[in-house]
Motif scaffolding. Structure first.
Motif, PDB file in Angstrom:
ATOM      1  N   GLY A 205       0.767  -1.303   0.177  1.00 23.94           N
ATOM      2  CA  GLY A 205      -0.484   0.084   0.144  1.00 23.94           C
ATOM      3  C   GLY A 205       0.970   1.070  -0.032  1.00 23.94           C
ATOM      4  N   ASP A 206       1.811   1.015  -0.418  1.00 31.64           N
ATOM      5  CA  ASP A 206       2.789   2.404  -0.065  1.00 31.64           C
ATOM      6  C   ASP A 206       3.601   2.452  -1.172  1.00 31.64           C
ATOM      7  OD1 ASP A 206       5.098   3.906   0.524  1.00 31.64           O
ATOM      8  OD2 ASP A 206       5.395   2.845   2.469  1.00 31.64           O
ATOM      9  N   GLY A 207       3.366   3.138  -2.272  1.00 33.81           N
ATOM     10  CA  GLY A 207       4.264   3.867  -3.291  1.00 33.81           C
ATOM     11  C   GLY A 207       5.826   4.089  -3.464  1.00 33.81           C
ATOM     12  N   ARG A 208       6.084   4.498  -2.197  1.00 36.30           N
ATOM     13  CA  ARG A 208       7.723   4.641  -1.993  1.00 36.30           C
ATOM     14  C   ARG A 208       8.165   4.223  -0.060  1.00 36.30           C
ATOM     15  NH1 ARG A 208       7.334   7.338  -5.404  1.00 36.30           N
ATOM     16  NH2 ARG A 208       7.004   9.617  -5.924  1.00 36.30           N
ATOM     17  N   TRP A 209       8.016   2.565  -1.344  1.00 36.01           N
ATOM     18  CA  TRP A 209       8.312   1.385   0.914  1.00 36.01           C
ATOM     19  C   TRP A 209      10.347   1.515   0.633  1.00 36.01           C
ATOM     20  CZ3 TRP A 209      10.786  -2.603   2.247  1.00 36.01           C
ATOM     21  CH2 TRP A 209      10.745  -3.359   3.271  1.00 36.01           C
TER      22      TRP A 209
END
Ligand code: C2O
Ligand code: CU
Length: 466
Positions: A205-209
């Protein structure tokens, strides 16, 4: 991004569990399950887009995307009360678990869909250790596209030595400029072409994990492609290691993991060492049409040990039945047709033969063996324990990621070579793939494209194991 790690309640605290959900009956005493939990499909919000953008309204298990990581030791029983609080009926499918048929979560085939406000008890054992996942199986193209999925990790009794483990669920969202989920779920163009391809790929759910790591640290990465339709071509930079399992099943000999493909539904377990220098990043990258994008990055901020650990041993195999003699195997043909740039001349739908225009009017674009959508009768009925070969031939202009419920299979190469066990395989356009498995799990099992727009518009069928 931090996940909610689901805490399992032990037998003694069933009363507490029952209070959480008014209206749920108390457990019968003598219940043997040690792993008991409740999970609710909910309307919620999540920060999917970068900081500065608004939160995105989603549907998520327990209100998060992904849902909680469910961990169960191999061979144990899981009891999970599913409570449906979204404004549509729903079910949960346990993807890749060789499960008891009534717990498979397929609406109308294995259970009635759970209406809003109602619940269902999933109660099953997990025979295989590995990385599995769960997701909605009602209007999956929408419910999964809004976030209803999570990881199910079945733990080995004797896990390989690693410093840390990360579960990374890779999704592809179609977001509007205001960060809401684009509501074009019923785009017939998507249904008849490559499916719903998004514009924002996330990890958990994170575009910049991102995370920190130490040089020479050893990580186990459990990767799953949970996207509606996008195939992912992945590579590792500053991470070196091996594929140790595919679709939850250990590979007999480790495979070097520098580049690999992950189609919707598929998983891969990696053991990787951080080899980037201190101050650099170790990354998981995705190759897109317009270049390479970083999906997940580990900032190397120290040194774990002076050198790399020795190469790991392969994992112990799971108790999957060994194929019988393929020369005597029962053979069935599965012909895939339809879609744009190929077209469905005609297909059977609800016992009627229809032409392309009538099919399209009913949202049907694909067929298996000339039948669009679920036939009333199985395409094949197998004897329990029979070794089966499916010859799957793709006469469409698109690749498909085909998933078999209830069983793992081997792909059989044209030269007869037996590939690793898996539960989802890709058939390229105008290509054919042969799979073989022992039909040893009794019940009615779905066989469908995991590109969810293809599945809803016809590309699904079922078989029976008697
Ligand atoms: Cu992962 Cu029938 O689905
Ligand atoms: Cu497909």
């Amino acid at each position: 991004m931090t996940y909610t790690r689901r805490k399992f309640l032990r037998d003694g605290s069933l009363a507490a569990l029952a209070c959480q959900t008014s209206g749920l009956p108390a457990f019968a005493s003598g219940s043997s399950g040690k792993f008991v939990t409740t999970m609710r499909a909910k309307v919620a919000t999540a920060q999917l887009a970068p900081d500065g953008y608004p939160q995105t309204p989603i549907w998520g298990y327990d209100g998060t995307v992904p849902g909680p990581i469910i961990r169960v030791p191999q061979g144990e029983n899981l009891k999970l009360w599913f409570v449906n609080e979204i404004p549509q009926p729903s079910t949960i499918h346990w993807h890749g678990i060789r499960i008891e048929n009534p717990m498979d979560g397929v609406p109308d085939l294995t259970q009635p869909a759970v209406p809003q406000g109602k619940w269902f008890l999933y109660d099953f054992t997990v025979p295989d250790a590995g990385t599995f996942w769960y997701h909605s199986h009602v209007r999956s193209f929408e419910q999964m596209g809004r976030g209803l999925y999570g990881a199910l990790v079945v733990e080995e009794p004797d896990p390989p030595r690693v410093d840390r483990e990360k579960v990374l669920l890779l999704d592809d969202w179609r977001l509007s400029n205001d960060a809401t989920i684009h509501d074009s779920f019923e785009s017939l163009h998507d249904w008849s072409h490559a499916g719903r391809i998004g514009n924002w790929i996330t990890v958990n759910g994170d575009g910049r994990w991102n995370d920190a790591a130490k040089r020479h640290e050893r990580l186990r990465l459990r990767l799953a492609n949970v996207a509606n339709a996008r195939e992912l071509s992945l590579s590792l930079i500053g991470l070196e290691g091996w594929i140790i399992a595919i679709d939850g099943q250990p590979v007999p000999a480790l495979i070097a993991a520098d580049e690999f493909e992950l189609a919707p539904g598929q998983r891969v377990d990696l053991i990787v060492d951080v080899v980037a220098d201190v101050g650099d990043d170790s990354v998981l990258a995705v190759h897109l049409q317009d270049g390479v994008d970083i999906l997940a990055s580990f900032a190397v901020d120290g040194i774990a040990r002076p050198g790399r650990l020795p190469e790991p041993e392969p994992l112990a195999p799971n108790p999957v039945a060994v194929l019988g003699n393929l020369a005597n195997a029962r053979q069935e043909m599965v012909l895939m047709s339809g879609g744009a740039m190929g077209g469905l001349r005609e297909a059977q739908l609800n016992e009627q033969v229809l032409g392309p225009r009538e099919l399209a009017q009913q949202g049907m674009f694909w067929a298996l063996n000339g039948v669009a959508d679920m036939p009333d009768t199985p395409f094949a009925t197998f004897h329990r324990g029979e070794t089966v070969i499916l010859n799957v031939q793709n006469e469409t202009a698109f690749p498909h990621a085909m998933h078999v419920h209830g069983h793992h299979f081997h792909t059989i190469a044209p030269d007869g070579a037996v590939g690793p066990l898996r539960d989802t395989f890709v058939v390229e356009r105008n290509d054919a793939v042969k799979i073989a498995f022992v039909a040893d799990n009794p019940g009615d099992w779905l066989f469908h494209c995991h590109m969810l727009e293809h599945s809803i518009s016809g590309m699904k069928t079922w078989f029976r194991v008697g």
